[in-house]
Design an enzyme around this catalytic site. Structure first.
Site, mmCIF file in Angstrom:
data_model
loop_
_atom_site.group_PDB
_atom_site.id
_atom_site.type_symbol
_atom_site.label_atom_id
_atom_site.label_comp_id
_atom_site.label_asym_id
_atom_site.label_seq_id
_atom_site.Cartn_x
_atom_site.Cartn_y
_atom_site.Cartn_z
ATOM 1 N N ARG A 192 -10.438 -16.896 27.778
ATOM 2 C CA ARG A 192 -11.901 -16.908 27.766
ATOM 3 C C ARG A 192 -12.518 -15.612 28.300
ATOM 4 N NH1 ARG A 192 -10.099 -21.662 27.609
ATOM 5 N NH2 ARG A 192 -8.577 -20.740 28.997
ATOM 6 N N LYS A 197 6.079 1.278 36.235
ATOM 7 C CA LYS A 197 6.815 2.484 36.664
ATOM 8 C C LYS A 197 6.498 2.834 38.115
ATOM 9 C CE LYS A 197 5.903 4.261 32.058
ATOM 10 N NZ LYS A 197 5.030 5.246 31.398
HETATM 11 N N1 CP Z 1 -12.141 -19.535 32.952
HETATM 12 C C1 CP Z 1 -11.267 -18.521 32.837
HETATM 13 O O1 CP Z 1 -11.262 -17.577 33.658
HETATM 14 O O2 CP Z 1 -10.418 -18.616 31.775
HETATM 15 P P1 CP Z 1 -9.342 -17.530 31.350
HETATM 16 O O3 CP Z 1 -8.294 -17.500 32.444
HETATM 17 O O4 CP Z 1 -8.806 -17.995 30.037
HETATM 18 O O5 CP Z 1 -10.037 -16.202 31.267
#
Ligand code: CP
Length: 306
Positions: free
Chosen positions: A58, A87
């Site tokens: 997201r 590295k």
């Molecule tokens: N809500 C959220 O931070 O989802 P992701 O980890 O998919 O970015």
């Protein structure tokens, strides 16, 4: 550090850096971006680095989508393994170098405090996209935005359920809601309660914090229930994760007798703590919440690069 005389929202690191008027301003701007009442190409010619040293769907994609919708472009590193950090390069050096290529940096990192450190070494604005068990301010903005679209934020009864120890979204949201005179109802498995420093800070900010032994005990008193997953990746070992895994689950049966306007939110991804049958109820608002990530991140990107 923001340059002398620059805007207060130069870097977006922690909700603690925001006054209520800053949050309200960003939420108002997100509304403008959601309704499409803005000139095209506002961030044309702007380039943003998406540095994601932890998995994300997201946050990463909605930042990329937000930027593209404003006419900007992004370049990215999607894992530690794909970067010169393997590295032995330090985060500080990585940030010094990358900030010479772009107009802003969006950083997700497994270590709490990484975004603050990055801001010290960056010559361009840094947006914290999640730093370990620390903060996730852009998530909080979209959480507030989602609530505000349905009800005024002032004085609500908000429940925080789940891993309140390691859950950065819960930390940021609790601190943000403290600016709106809310009552916070916390429900956490044993050992995953809100860190003491945050609980103390909330009370010092005048928030009434009510601890509940179970979600059943709290749910009928709530306007908003914010469910979080247990942050398996932050546990020291698998056994301690399995001690608390599956200790709570929202089901349709649990929703009998709740307030008509109850909103169930979740930053997602979920890992079994909300039964998919709940998705078909009017209380389930988490996919709409995820969608709101785009206008909110448009507002943030525009704010730091305008
Ligand atoms: N809500 C959220 O931070 O989802 P992701 O980890 O998919 O970015």
């Amino acid at each position: 550090r923001a340059p002398e005389g620059s805007r207060t929202m130069y870097h977006i690191i922690s909700i603690r850096d925001f006054e209520r008027e800053d949050l309200d301003h960003l939420l108002d701007r997100a509304e403008v971006f959601e309704t499409g009442r803005y000139p095209p190409g506002l961030l044309k010619d702007r380039l943003v680095a998406l540095l994601f040293f932890e998995p994300s769907t997201r946050t990463r994609m909605s930042f990329a989508a937000a930027l593209a919708r404003l006419g900007g472009q992004s370049i990215s590193v999607d894992s530690v393994e794909a970067s010169s950090i393997v590295k032995g390069e330090t985060l500080a050096d990585t940030i010094r170098v990358v900030s010479g290529y772009v107009d802003a940096i969006v950083l997700r990192h497994p270590k709490e405090g990484a975004a603050r450190l990055a801001a010290e070494f960056s010559s361009v604005p840094v947006i914290n996209a999640g730093d370990g068990a620390g903060q996730h301010p852009s998530q909080t903005l979209l959480d507030l935005y989602t609530i505000r679209k349905s009800m005024p934020l002032d004085g609500i009864d908000a429940g925080l359920l789940g891993d309140l120890r390691y859950g950065r979204t819960a930390h940021s949201l609790a601190l943000a809601l403290s600016l709106y005179g809310v009552t916070l109802h916390t429900i956490a498995p044993t050992g995953l309660e809100m860190p003491v420093n945050i609980a103390v800070e909330l009370r010092e900010r005048g928030v009434e914090v009510v601890e509940h032994a179970s979600v059943e005990e709290a749910i009928r008193e709530l306007d908003v229930l914010y469910v979080t997953r247990i942050q398996r990746e932050r546990f020291p070992d698998t056994a301690s994760y399995y001690n608390v895994a599956s200790s709570y689950r929202i089901t349709t049966q649990l929703l009998e007798g709740v307030r008509d306007h109850l909103m169930i939110l979740h930053p997602l991804p979920r890992a079994g703590e909300i039964d998919p049958a709940v998705d078909r109820t009017p209380y389930a608002r988490y996919f709409e919440q995820a969608r709101n990530g785009v206008p909110v991140r448009m507002a943030l990107l525009h704010e730091v690069m305008r």
